[in-house]
Design a protein around this motif. Sequence first.
Motif, PDB file in Angstrom:
ATOM      1  N   THR B 196      16.036  44.260  43.882  1.00  0.00           N
ATOM      2  CA  THR B 196      16.513  42.971  44.419  1.00  0.00           C
ATOM      3  C   THR B 196      17.850  42.635  43.754  1.00  0.00           C
ATOM      4  N   VAL B 197      18.775  42.166  44.583  1.00  0.00           N
ATOM      5  CA  VAL B 197      20.108  41.821  44.093  1.00  0.00           C
ATOM      6  C   VAL B 197      20.402  40.378  44.490  1.00  0.00           C
ATOM      7  N   GLY B 198      20.839  39.567  43.529  1.00  0.00           N
ATOM      8  CA  GLY B 198      21.172  38.181  43.829  1.00  0.00           C
ATOM      9  C   GLY B 198      22.564  38.072  44.422  1.00  0.00           C
ATOM     10  N   ASN B 199      22.849  36.935  45.021  1.00  0.00           N
ATOM     11  CA  ASN B 199      24.213  36.701  45.531  1.00  0.00           C
ATOM     12  C   ASN B 199      24.690  35.282  45.215  1.00  0.00           C
ATOM     13  N   ASN B 200      24.162  34.722  44.130  1.00  0.00           N
ATOM     14  CA  ASN B 200      24.481  33.346  43.712  1.00  0.00           C
ATOM     15  C   ASN B 200      24.131  32.342  44.798  1.00  0.00           C
ATOM     16  N   GLY B 201      23.166  32.683  45.615  1.00  0.00           N
ATOM     17  CA  GLY B 201      22.711  31.779  46.667  1.00  0.00           C
ATOM     18  C   GLY B 201      21.220  31.536  46.529  1.00  0.00           C
ATOM     19  N   ALA B 202      20.615  31.098  47.624  1.00  0.00           N
ATOM     20  CA  ALA B 202      19.194  30.736  47.579  1.00  0.00           C
ATOM     21  C   ALA B 202      18.278  31.955  47.725  1.00  0.00           C
ATOM     22  N   TYR B 203      18.792  33.037  48.302  1.00  0.00           N
ATOM     23  CA  TYR B 203      17.952  34.208  48.570  1.00  0.00           C
ATOM     24  C   TYR B 203      18.445  35.432  47.797  1.00  0.00           C
ATOM     25  N   LEU B 204      17.571  36.440  47.739  1.00  0.00           N
ATOM     26  CA  LEU B 204      17.945  37.725  47.147  1.00  0.00           C
ATOM     27  C   LEU B 204      17.964  38.747  48.273  1.00  0.00           C
ATOM     28  N   SER B 205      18.672  39.829  48.067  1.00  0.00           N
ATOM     29  CA  SER B 205      18.581  40.901  49.068  1.00  0.00           C
ATOM     30  C   SER B 205      17.877  42.094  48.426  1.00  0.00           C
ATOM     31  N   LEU B 206      17.052  42.738  49.242  1.00  0.00           N
ATOM     32  CA  LEU B 206      16.284  43.885  48.756  1.00  0.00           C
ATOM     33  C   LEU B 206      16.998  45.153  49.205  1.00  0.00           C
ATOM     34  N   ARG B 207      17.441  45.931  48.246  1.00  0.00           N
ATOM     35  CA  ARG B 207      18.233  47.132  48.562  1.00  0.00           C
ATOM     36  C   ARG B 207      17.575  48.392  48.012  1.00  0.00           C
ATOM     37  N   VAL B 214       8.580  50.129  55.305  1.00  0.00           N
ATOM     38  CA  VAL B 214       8.583  49.125  56.371  1.00  0.00           C
ATOM     39  C   VAL B 214       8.151  47.789  55.760  1.00  0.00           C
ATOM     40  N   PRO B 215       9.089  47.038  55.213  1.00  0.00           N
ATOM     41  CA  PRO B 215       8.708  45.758  54.605  1.00  0.00           C
ATOM     42  C   PRO B 215       8.272  44.758  55.674  1.00  0.00           C
ATOM     43  N   LYS B 216       7.220  44.001  55.336  1.00  0.00           N
ATOM     44  CA  LYS B 216       6.712  43.004  56.285  1.00  0.00           C
ATOM     45  C   LYS B 216       7.087  41.606  55.801  1.00  0.00           C
ATOM     46  N   VAL B 217       7.344  40.737  56.745  1.00  0.00           N
ATOM     47  CA  VAL B 217       7.682  39.354  56.379  1.00  0.00           C
ATOM     48  C   VAL B 217       6.475  38.725  55.681  1.00  0.00           C
ATOM     49  N   GLY B 218       6.690  38.131  54.561  1.00  0.00           N
ATOM     50  CA  GLY B 218       5.614  37.503  53.789  1.00  0.00           C
ATOM     51  C   GLY B 218       5.059  38.411  52.703  1.00  0.00           C
ATOM     52  N   GLU B 219       5.484  39.657  52.691  1.00  0.00           N
ATOM     53  CA  GLU B 219       4.980  40.608  51.694  1.00  0.00           C
ATOM     54  C   GLU B 219       5.518  40.257  50.304  1.00  0.00           C
ATOM     55  N   LEU B 220       4.628  40.400  49.329  1.00  0.00           N
ATOM     56  CA  LEU B 220       5.009  40.059  47.954  1.00  0.00           C
ATOM     57  C   LEU B 220       5.866  41.170  47.351  1.00  0.00           C
ATOM     58  N   VAL B 221       6.897  40.768  46.619  1.00  0.00           N
ATOM     59  CA  VAL B 221       7.762  41.724  45.926  1.00  0.00           C
ATOM     60  C   VAL B 221       7.531  41.548  44.430  1.00  0.00           C
ATOM     61  N   GLY B 237       9.427  37.599  44.435  1.00  0.00           N
ATOM     62  CA  GLY B 237       9.607  36.803  45.640  1.00  0.00           C
ATOM     63  C   GLY B 237       8.780  37.343  46.780  1.00  0.00           C
ATOM     64  N   ARG B 238       9.035  36.811  47.960  1.00  0.00           N
ATOM     65  CA  ARG B 238       8.366  37.296  49.168  1.00  0.00           C
ATOM     66  C   ARG B 238       9.413  37.665  50.189  1.00  0.00           C
ATOM     67  N   VAL B 239       9.115  38.709  50.967  1.00  0.00           N
ATOM     68  CA  VAL B 239      10.043  39.126  52.017  1.00  0.00           C
ATOM     69  C   VAL B 239      10.139  37.982  53.021  1.00  0.00           C
ATOM     70  N   ASP B 240      11.363  37.559  53.272  1.00  0.00           N
ATOM     71  CA  ASP B 240      11.575  36.382  54.107  1.00  0.00           C
ATOM     72  C   ASP B 240      12.135  36.759  55.478  1.00  0.00           C
ATOM     73  N   GLY B 245      20.539  44.655  59.008  1.00  0.00           N
ATOM     74  CA  GLY B 245      21.465  44.605  57.877  1.00  0.00           C
ATOM     75  C   GLY B 245      20.787  44.702  56.522  1.00  0.00           C
ATOM     76  N   GLY B 246      19.508  44.426  56.455  1.00  0.00           N
ATOM     77  CA  GLY B 246      18.817  44.460  55.169  1.00  0.00           C
ATOM     78  C   GLY B 246      17.600  43.561  55.152  1.00  0.00           C
ATOM     79  N   VAL B 247      17.059  43.442  53.965  1.00  0.00           N
ATOM     80  CA  VAL B 247      15.840  42.650  53.775  1.00  0.00           C
ATOM     81  C   VAL B 247      16.173  41.473  52.868  1.00  0.00           C
ATOM     82  N   ARG B 248      15.786  40.277  53.332  1.00  0.00           N
ATOM     83  CA  ARG B 248      16.055  39.080  52.542  1.00  0.00           C
ATOM     84  C   ARG B 248      14.766  38.646  51.843  1.00  0.00           C
TER      85      ARG B 248
END
Lengths: 179, 304
Positions: B196-207, B214-221, B237-240, B245-248
């Motif tokens: 997971t990589v932050g971007n100084n915002g509210a969400y992280l991106s999963l790279r 196959v990440p599912k929405v709501g899946e625990l990270v 966090g949880r996959v949102d 483009g990627g996984v938030r």
Amino acid sequence: MSRQGRFFQKAELDSDWPFQFLVVIVGMVLAMVEGGLALWPVFYGATPMLSLIFLYWIALHHEKYVLLVTGFLIGLTSDILFSDLLGGRSTAYIVMLFAMNWRRQKLLQGDFRDIWVEFGITVFGVVLFQLVVFSTLNLAIPALTPVIFQIGVTMILFPIGYVVLSAIYFAFNKIRLST
Amino acid sequence: MRASEKAKIRQRRIAHTLLVVFSFSLMFLGKADFSALRHARMGVSDFIAPFVDLVSAPIRGIETMAQGIRTVASLRAENVRLQAENSMLKRWRRRAEILESENRQLRSVAGAVSPDRRRPLTARAVTAPGGAFAHTVLVANGSEEGIEVGNPVVTADGLVGLVVDVGATYARVLMVSDINAQIPVILSSSSWPGVTVGNNGAYLSLRFLPDEAVPKVGELVLTSGHGGVLPAGVPVGRVDLVQDGGVRVQPAVDLRNLSYVSILVGGTEGIDRADLELEDYYTPLPETEEERPFKGVNASGERQ
């Protein structure tokens, strides 16, 4: 006859130093208040730049109390406490104070709207400078929503800050003249 | 103009130029991460932080008051929600007890080493991220309480970040949402690794997820524990959102509302952050199914 040296010279009681020092302290405290405001969820990650409002007002109306080192110290306080980029905001504040030297006379002859617009440009410039340096050094662009929010909320608070600072100044001046 | 005045103006110009150069070069020196500068910065933070705490006290008071009013206003709804949550937690507790017993048996079969025991230390967050260029917080505990660089910082909900600078009485925590925070994680249901990589915002991106994942929405990270700095299994966090483009990922902790955090002290013995080499600490996850030791093992430890 005894010699009268420099100990008998008249003391300089109207020196600018105490005021210049006071400006630095107030600016630093405002930088700390910015950090405090971040504790409110609404300002999380994007607090209004109160220290910039203060510095701008002082540099506009009482330039003799603001040295370049004032901007540097206030910016550095902010950098140390809340920023990854040490020196980012302090450099931006120094540049802002340089720019104010050229624009002051024109702004003082204009109305408040001119001052507000100019302040908007200043806020944008300060944030853009930090953004460019930050992105260059980190090779990544941060989320832009908080950046825009910070610019917007600082601009909205500027008239309030301007009136409050002017009121405080007039109140102090009145007390000083009456004593 | 007199010669002395000219000299004064020249001196002032030189001083101004030096100040600008110094301020500008501070950005690069700071980024170069010189230990002397880092220590100086933390020393100054140690000095200033009590004043920040003092200045922030009224603001914190107002926030607490507003929170109290909000709580009172929503008391009835909150009660209903808590009752529902309580019954659900009781079910989860029973399930957890079964799983814990099963896990203990499996560990004894596989001869697995118990995870290291870290001591939680409660600390108060003195600041919150005030700008868009760094997501760090100062906490009111430092090296005097045994805090070290690299200690994980958590709440009951999950991972907040890790300690990056330590002063005598204050420490700086790099939050998971910071642009420099890269946390090795796994997806809870499929165990695929990622970062997971932050971007100084509210969400992280999963790279860096494998193509097969196959990440599912709501899946625990969860943290994977790779690198040895962070313990494994802490919710990040949880996959949102899953897009081309990627996984938030939505952070597990509400980072906007941090008052107290737990710093997990200990467990970083032997890790020298200054000499941290990726190769020394990177342990790849098993790549093939055959390498998974627990495959086909039942609760009694017998292979089926």
